[in-house]
Design a protein around this motif. Structure first.
Motif, mmCIF file in Angstrom:
data_model
loop_
_atom_site.group_PDB
_atom_site.id
_atom_site.type_symbol
_atom_site.label_atom_id
_atom_site.label_comp_id
_atom_site.label_asym_id
_atom_site.label_seq_id
_atom_site.Cartn_x
_atom_site.Cartn_y
_atom_site.Cartn_z
ATOM 1 N N SER A 156 1.932 -19.774 -63.490
ATOM 2 C CA SER A 156 2.557 -21.076 -63.287
ATOM 3 C C SER A 156 1.862 -22.129 -64.140
ATOM 4 O O SER A 156 0.638 -22.287 -64.071
ATOM 5 N N VAL A 157 2.644 -22.823 -64.956
ATOM 6 C CA VAL A 157 2.156 -23.946 -65.750
ATOM 7 C C VAL A 157 3.058 -25.140 -65.444
ATOM 8 O O VAL A 157 4.280 -25.012 -65.452
ATOM 9 N N ALA B 88 5.504 -18.212 -69.691
ATOM 10 C CA ALA B 88 4.809 -18.266 -68.399
ATOM 11 C C ALA B 88 5.461 -17.314 -67.397
ATOM 12 O O ALA B 88 4.766 -16.590 -66.676
ATOM 13 N N ALA C 246 -3.762 -20.513 -67.621
ATOM 14 C CA ALA C 246 -3.216 -20.310 -66.274
ATOM 15 C C ALA C 246 -3.470 -18.879 -65.807
ATOM 16 O O ALA C 246 -3.766 -18.643 -64.630
ATOM 17 N N GLY D 257 3.436 -22.834 -75.615
ATOM 18 C CA GLY D 257 2.713 -22.486 -74.401
ATOM 19 C C GLY D 257 1.665 -21.398 -74.493
ATOM 20 O O GLY D 257 1.102 -21.000 -73.473
ATOM 21 N N SER E 29 -1.723 -22.764 -72.877
ATOM 22 C CA SER E 29 -1.624 -23.117 -71.451
ATOM 23 C C SER E 29 -1.364 -21.878 -70.601
ATOM 24 O O SER E 29 -1.941 -21.729 -69.516
ATOM 25 N N VAL E 30 -0.535 -20.966 -71.090
ATOM 26 C CA VAL E 30 -0.232 -19.748 -70.336
ATOM 27 C C VAL E 30 -1.492 -18.883 -70.208
ATOM 28 O O VAL E 30 -1.776 -18.329 -69.142
ATOM 29 N N ARG F 108 8.099 -22.063 -70.944
ATOM 30 C CA ARG F 108 8.484 -21.654 -69.582
ATOM 31 C C ARG F 108 8.797 -20.161 -69.534
ATOM 32 O O ARG F 108 8.435 -19.464 -68.587
ATOM 33 N N LYS G 9 4.607 -13.743 -68.185
ATOM 34 C CA LYS G 9 3.216 -13.408 -67.850
ATOM 35 C C LYS G 9 2.924 -13.559 -66.359
ATOM 36 O O LYS G 9 1.820 -13.250 -65.907
#
Length: 197
Positions: free
Chosen positions: A78-79, A72, A49, A42, A45-46, A69, A75
């Motif tokens: 929300s992903v 996310a 986001a 992630g 993606s994180v 998860r 940090k």
């Protein structure tokens, strides 16, 4: 295999985004719908986001997704995370940008299908951001698969996305430090391309 690799303590590829993602994120429109393909733990993606984008990510490893998860949550972003392989993903959903970073686990015949699927998922006028290794990476031994046929060349990517507006296409060497999985001098290829609108 991937569950086993990701099961070790810590993050195999670190928690910071790939330099490519950090450098090219400014190309995305504010609040863009972004799909991160085979996004592992992630980190990319994180990061996206955290910049305010609406990010969907998938990976075939449930172990990696648990780490994604957790990252996310740490940090405070929300992903939309999904457990899926590339062949099972619903590629009919449109995104403003599709991001693929070091997704070179596919042999050439499957890679061609993956590129077609990714192209399908980019909405008209949207962006494809692709970052991976060049064939000489095998000799460097600092990450990636051991088969040069899995790697990217500028010619390969130009052909695969013919008809797209090429905004960046570059083959270069750089020292990277992305966790124990990617560390040291690396042979890199970047593609940023815009789909006809």
């Amino acid at each position: 295999m991937w569950d086993e690799r990701y099961a070790k303590p810590g993050y195999l590829f670190g928690v910071e985004p790939a330099d490519f993602v950090r450098a090219q994120a400014g190309m995305l429109a504010p609040g863009a719908r972004v799909l991160c393909v085979a996004d592992g733990e992630g980190r990319n993606s994180v990061h996206l986001a955290g910049l305010g984008h609406r990010v969907t990510a998938f990976d075939a490893s449930s172990v990696a997704l648990e780490k994604a998860r957790a990252l996310a949550a740490e940090k405070g972003v929300s992903v939309d995370v999904h457990h899926s392989g590339i062949e099972d993903w619903d590629w009919s959903q449109p995104y403003d940008a599709v991001v693929g970073v070091f997704i070179q686990f596919t042999p050439p015949e499957l890679r061609a299908k993956l590129f077609d699927w990714m192209a399908q998922a980019v909405a008209p006028g949207g962006l494809l951001l692709l970052h991976g290794y060049a064939p000489r990476q095998v000799g460097y031994g600092t990450g990636g698969p051991g088969n040069p046929a899995h790697m990217y060349t500028e010619e390969l990517l130009r052909g695969a996305f013919a008809g797209w507006e090429i905004l960046r296409l570059e083959d270069y060497d750089r020292e990277i430090d992305e966790g124990p999985g990617h560390s040291g001098l690396s042979a890199l290829v970047d593609l940023v391309a815009r789909k006809a609108g």
